[in-house]
Each structure stands twice: as structure tokens, then as C-alpha cells.
Write a protein that holds these residues in place. Structure first.
Motif, PDB file in Angstrom:
ATOM      1  N   PRO A 178       3.052 -43.905 -62.362  1.00 35.38           N
ATOM      2  CA  PRO A 178       1.755 -44.588 -62.324  1.00 35.38           C
ATOM      3  C   PRO A 178       1.247 -44.719 -60.889  1.00 35.38           C
ATOM      4  O   PRO A 178       2.031 -44.822 -59.943  1.00 35.38           O
ATOM      5  CB  PRO A 178       2.057 -45.964 -62.939  1.00 35.38           C
ATOM      6  CG  PRO A 178       3.282 -45.744 -63.770  1.00 35.38           C
ATOM      7  CD  PRO A 178       4.090 -44.710 -63.042  1.00 35.38           C
ATOM      8  N   LEU A 179      -0.055 -44.734 -60.736  1.00 38.81           N
ATOM      9  CA  LEU A 179      -0.662 -44.748 -59.409  1.00 38.81           C
ATOM     10  C   LEU A 179      -0.222 -45.957 -58.587  1.00 38.81           C
ATOM     11  O   LEU A 179       0.089 -45.827 -57.398  1.00 38.81           O
ATOM     12  CB  LEU A 179      -2.188 -44.730 -59.546  1.00 38.81           C
ATOM     13  CG  LEU A 179      -2.985 -44.458 -58.267  1.00 38.81           C
ATOM     14  CD1 LEU A 179      -2.658 -43.077 -57.721  1.00 38.81           C
ATOM     15  CD2 LEU A 179      -4.480 -44.581 -58.538  1.00 38.81           C
ATOM     16  N   LEU A 180      -0.168 -47.127 -59.209  1.00 38.69           N
ATOM     17  CA  LEU A 180       0.215 -48.325 -58.467  1.00 38.69           C
ATOM     18  C   LEU A 180       1.663 -48.243 -58.008  1.00 38.69           C
ATOM     19  O   LEU A 180       2.005 -48.693 -56.910  1.00 38.69           O
ATOM     20  CB  LEU A 180       0.010 -49.577 -59.326  1.00 38.69           C
ATOM     21  CG  LEU A 180       0.252 -50.910 -58.600  1.00 38.69           C
ATOM     22  CD1 LEU A 180      -0.712 -51.064 -57.424  1.00 38.69           C
ATOM     23  CD2 LEU A 180       0.099 -52.084 -59.565  1.00 38.69           C
ATOM     24  N   GLN A 181       2.524 -47.649 -58.830  1.00 38.10           N
ATOM     25  CA  GLN A 181       3.916 -47.495 -58.424  1.00 38.10           C
ATOM     26  C   GLN A 181       4.029 -46.533 -57.246  1.00 38.10           C
ATOM     27  O   GLN A 181       4.806 -46.768 -56.313  1.00 38.10           O
ATOM     28  CB  GLN A 181       4.765 -46.983 -59.585  1.00 38.10           C
ATOM     29  CG  GLN A 181       6.256 -46.959 -59.261  1.00 38.10           C
ATOM     30  CD  GLN A 181       7.090 -46.401 -60.388  1.00 38.10           C
ATOM     31  OE1 GLN A 181       6.879 -45.265 -60.811  1.00 38.10           O
ATOM     32  NE2 GLN A 181       8.027 -47.194 -60.884  1.00 38.10           N
ATOM     33  N   GLN A 182       3.256 -45.458 -57.265  1.00 43.32           N
ATOM     34  CA  GLN A 182       3.252 -44.540 -56.130  1.00 43.32           C
ATOM     35  C   GLN A 182       2.864 -45.284 -54.855  1.00 43.32           C
ATOM     36  O   GLN A 182       3.517 -45.155 -53.819  1.00 43.32           O
ATOM     37  CB  GLN A 182       2.279 -43.393 -56.378  1.00 43.32           C
ATOM     38  CG  GLN A 182       2.669 -42.458 -57.506  1.00 43.32           C
ATOM     39  CD  GLN A 182       1.725 -41.272 -57.618  1.00 43.32           C
ATOM     40  OE1 GLN A 182       1.263 -40.740 -56.616  1.00 43.32           O
ATOM     41  NE2 GLN A 182       1.424 -40.857 -58.840  1.00 43.32           N
ATOM     42  N   LEU A 188      -6.140 -54.023 -50.853  1.00 35.74           N
ATOM     43  CA  LEU A 188      -5.160 -53.563 -51.839  1.00 35.74           C
ATOM     44  C   LEU A 188      -4.027 -54.574 -51.996  1.00 35.74           C
ATOM     45  O   LEU A 188      -3.615 -54.900 -53.118  1.00 35.74           O
ATOM     46  CB  LEU A 188      -4.595 -52.208 -51.411  1.00 35.74           C
ATOM     47  CG  LEU A 188      -3.552 -51.586 -52.343  1.00 35.74           C
ATOM     48  CD1 LEU A 188      -4.179 -51.217 -53.682  1.00 35.74           C
ATOM     49  CD2 LEU A 188      -2.923 -50.352 -51.700  1.00 35.74           C
ATOM     50  N   VAL A 189      -3.534 -55.075 -50.878  1.00 39.35           N
ATOM     51  CA  VAL A 189      -2.439 -56.047 -50.924  1.00 39.35           C
ATOM     52  C   VAL A 189      -2.899 -57.356 -51.557  1.00 39.35           C
ATOM     53  O   VAL A 189      -2.165 -57.986 -52.330  1.00 39.35           O
ATOM     54  CB  VAL A 189      -1.884 -56.292 -49.507  1.00 39.35           C
ATOM     55  CG1 VAL A 189      -0.886 -57.448 -49.508  1.00 39.35           C
ATOM     56  CG2 VAL A 189      -1.222 -55.031 -48.978  1.00 39.35           C
ATOM     57  N   ALA A 190      -4.120 -57.762 -51.250  1.00 37.28           N
ATOM     58  CA  ALA A 190      -4.639 -59.003 -51.824  1.00 37.28           C
ATOM     59  C   ALA A 190      -4.719 -58.919 -53.345  1.00 37.28           C
ATOM     60  O   ALA A 190      -4.486 -59.901 -54.050  1.00 37.28           O
ATOM     61  CB  ALA A 190      -6.016 -59.308 -51.238  1.00 37.28           C
ATOM     62  N   ARG A 191      -5.029 -57.747 -53.844  1.00 32.90           N
ATOM     63  CA  ARG A 191      -5.196 -57.578 -55.298  1.00 32.90           C
ATOM     64  C   ARG A 191      -3.890 -57.218 -55.997  1.00 32.90           C
ATOM     65  O   ARG A 191      -3.616 -57.692 -57.095  1.00 32.90           O
ATOM     66  CB  ARG A 191      -6.236 -56.475 -55.561  1.00 32.90           C
ATOM     67  CG  ARG A 191      -6.491 -56.197 -57.038  1.00 32.90           C
ATOM     68  CD  ARG A 191      -7.171 -57.376 -57.709  1.00 32.90           C
ATOM     69  NE  ARG A 191      -7.471 -57.103 -59.094  1.00 32.90           N
ATOM     70  CZ  ARG A 191      -6.609 -57.261 -60.101  1.00 32.90           C
ATOM     71  NH1 ARG A 191      -5.368 -57.689 -59.842  1.00 32.90           N
ATOM     72  NH2 ARG A 191      -6.971 -56.993 -61.340  1.00 32.90           N
ATOM     73  N   HIS A 192      -3.058 -56.387 -55.369  1.00 28.63           N
ATOM     74  CA  HIS A 192      -1.867 -55.867 -56.055  1.00 28.63           C
ATOM     75  C   HIS A 192      -0.565 -56.090 -55.289  1.00 28.63           C
ATOM     76  O   HIS A 192       0.468 -55.529 -55.669  1.00 28.63           O
ATOM     77  CB  HIS A 192      -2.029 -54.357 -56.299  1.00 28.63           C
ATOM     78  CG  HIS A 192      -3.181 -53.995 -57.172  1.00 28.63           C
ATOM     79  ND1 HIS A 192      -3.215 -54.268 -58.521  1.00 28.63           N
ATOM     80  CD2 HIS A 192      -4.361 -53.374 -56.871  1.00 28.63           C
ATOM     81  CE1 HIS A 192      -4.361 -53.823 -59.042  1.00 28.63           C
ATOM     82  NE2 HIS A 192      -5.073 -53.284 -58.066  1.00 28.63           N
ATOM     83  N   GLY A 193      -0.599 -56.876 -54.225  1.00 32.68           N
ATOM     84  CA  GLY A 193       0.579 -57.027 -53.377  1.00 32.68           C
ATOM     85  C   GLY A 193       1.824 -57.479 -54.112  1.00 32.68           C
ATOM     86  O   GLY A 193       2.910 -56.915 -53.930  1.00 32.68           O
ATOM     87  N   ARG A 194       1.695 -58.487 -54.963  1.00 33.74           N
ATOM     88  CA  ARG A 194       2.865 -59.009 -55.672  1.00 33.74           C
ATOM     89  C   ARG A 194       3.454 -57.960 -56.606  1.00 33.74           C
ATOM     90  O   ARG A 194       4.680 -57.789 -56.678  1.00 33.74           O
ATOM     91  CB  ARG A 194       2.483 -60.262 -56.457  1.00 33.74           C
ATOM     92  CG  ARG A 194       3.663 -60.922 -57.166  1.00 33.74           C
ATOM     93  CD  ARG A 194       3.263 -62.237 -57.792  1.00 33.74           C
ATOM     94  NE  ARG A 194       2.795 -63.189 -56.786  1.00 33.74           N
ATOM     95  CZ  ARG A 194       2.357 -64.410 -57.085  1.00 33.74           C
ATOM     96  NH1 ARG A 194       2.319 -64.816 -58.352  1.00 33.74           N
ATOM     97  NH2 ARG A 194       1.962 -65.220 -56.118  1.00 33.74           N
ATOM     98  N   ASP A 195       2.595 -57.247 -57.319  1.00 26.46           N
ATOM     99  CA  ASP A 195       3.077 -56.205 -58.230  1.00 26.46           C
ATOM    100  C   ASP A 195       3.754 -55.075 -57.456  1.00 26.46           C
ATOM    101  O   ASP A 195       4.793 -54.553 -57.879  1.00 26.46           O
ATOM    102  CB  ASP A 195       1.920 -55.639 -59.052  1.00 26.46           C
ATOM    103  CG  ASP A 195       1.379 -56.640 -60.058  1.00 26.46           C
ATOM    104  OD1 ASP A 195       2.147 -57.529 -60.480  1.00 26.46           O
ATOM    105  OD2 ASP A 195       0.191 -56.536 -60.418  1.00 26.46           O
TER     106      ASP A 195
END
Length: 221
Positions: free
Chosen positions: A109-113, A25-32
Motif C-alpha cells: 500500500p502507498l502509505l506503507q511505502q 504528511l506527518v501531521a495527517r499520517h504520522g502515527r500510522d
């Protein structure tokens, strides 16, 4: 116990599986996620009862996230402002804590959660689906799960001691994620029950199922 056998089963999820998921998860979305959480904690809370002022950039204040369920959904904290004033404000004043309350989690949004829970060092909330996000919290974080008063021990594991419910719903998630967990009852006194009957079968009625609709009346004294 069946739970013990299932924990030892080769198909059971273990700590390595949780670590692998978080790593991916961090590898794909960590920066966001880092950007989303940074903006969240730097934004002033619109109401004093829903959070403290943003901590200074260089502050080492602990980040506490409190999940406040909707008033009509049950298991929401009553008199949240009073609880915050007594339990959180003194720590904020000493520069030890910064906190936010989430009462709109399902609308985010799910990513923000995911980002918000991943950034929190302490999570406070009633037993419910939101606590499942503890799987994304960093090892060593702490989760305080609250249970409405009057729930009998055989109906829900809530030992009121740190890491004492490893076979419970959220105690088990804490064990897998390396997160410290404690379940607390909102009543002033622990429900008395003999140790030999603590997890034994108990005759219940339809009325016993409605405890999930009760709110949390936590004593702030």
C-alpha cells in the motif's frame, strides 16, 4: 545552462516546499506511518539474503533499506546474498546495522511505502522510480544509487562522489530533501571521459537505450 535558469525560477520547487509537504504528511499520517515502520523493522526477515535479524529495541543500529527490482525488470542486484554477506553482515554482527531488502515494493500500500522509506536512514537501490521516495527521508539520511556498468557519462549523471550530481535526477531530489546522495557504477572502473566532454552531446543508437534492462553486477570483493 537551462537547468540553472529553471532552478532559479520562482515556480521551481525548493526545500521549503519539500519541508511543507513532509510536515503535512506527518501531521495527517504520522502515527500510522510510525506503527507500520515499527512492525516492519521488528519482523524477522524470512530469508537471510533479504535482511538481518531485528535489532534490539534499545539498539542504535542504522536502518538500511535495499530496493531489489524484479529479475525481469532490469537493474536488479545479482548475487544479492553474496553482496550482503560481504558488505552488510560484518556491520550487523557489530551491532551497527540492521537491514531489509524490498522485492515487492509495488505490491505494498502507498502509505506503507511512504512509512518504510521515511524510517530508513540509508537507502540502496538502482536508478529508478523507487528512489523518488528519498523525498520523505529525514535530512542527513544517505542514498546510494547504483547504475549498470558501461553507461556513458553523457547519458546519465553519475559522478561517484557524494552530492556531486545536484542537477541529476536523484541528486537533485537529494539536494531538495537535504539527503546525501551518491551515484555509483556497478563496473569496477569508472568510464574514462575528458572533463571538457563530460556533459557534452553524444551520438547514440537504439542499443544505448537498453542499459535500463541490464542488471547490476556489483563486485563484492
Amino acid at each position: 545552462m537551462r537547468a540553472d535558469r529553471e532552478l532559479a525560477h520562482q515556480s521551481s520547487v525548493g526545500r521549503q516546499d519539500v519541508l511543507a509537504f513532509n510536515t503535512a504528511l506527518v501531521a495527517r499520517h504520522g502515527r500510522d506511518m510510525d506503527d507500520l515502520s515499527k512492525r516492519f523493522w521488528e519482523r524477522p526477515s524470512p530469508f537471510a539474503a533479504f535482511g538481518s535479524s531485528p535489532a534490539p529495541a534499545a539498539s542504535e543500529a542504522v536502518k538500511l533499506l535495499l530496493v531489489q527490482r524484479g529479475a525481469g525488470d532490469g537493474r536488479s542486484f545479482e548475487s544479492l546474498g553474496s553482496l550482503a554477506e560481504k558488505g552488510l553482515t560484518p556491520l550487523v554482527d557489530e551491532g551497527l546495522l540492521t537491514w531489509r531488502a524490498l522485492d515487492d515494493l509495488s505490491e505494498r500500500p502507498l502509505l506503507q511505502q511512504a512509512a518504510l522509506f521515511r524510517s530508513a536512514e540509508v537507502l540502496v537501490g538502482a536508478c529508478g522510480a523507487a528512489l523518488g521516495w528519498m523525498m520523505l527521508m529525514r535530512p542527513g539520511a544517505q542514498v546510494l544509487e547504483w547504475l549498470p556498468r558501461g553507461v556513458q557519462p553523457p547519458l546519465y549523471r553519475c559522478s561517484e562522489a557524494w552530492n556531486a550530481d545536484p542537477l541529476g535526477m536523484f541528486g537533485g531530489l537529494g539536494r531538495l530533501a537535504g539527503v546525501d546522495h551518491v551515484c555509483l557504477r556497478s563496473g569496477q572502473a569508472t568510464v574514462p571521459i575528458a572533463d571538457k566532454n563530460r556533459w557534452s552531446a553524444k551520438r547514440t543508437t537504439a542499443k544505448d537505450a537498453y542499459w535500463r534492462l541490464d542488471n547490476l553486477d556489483v563486485d563484492s570483493q
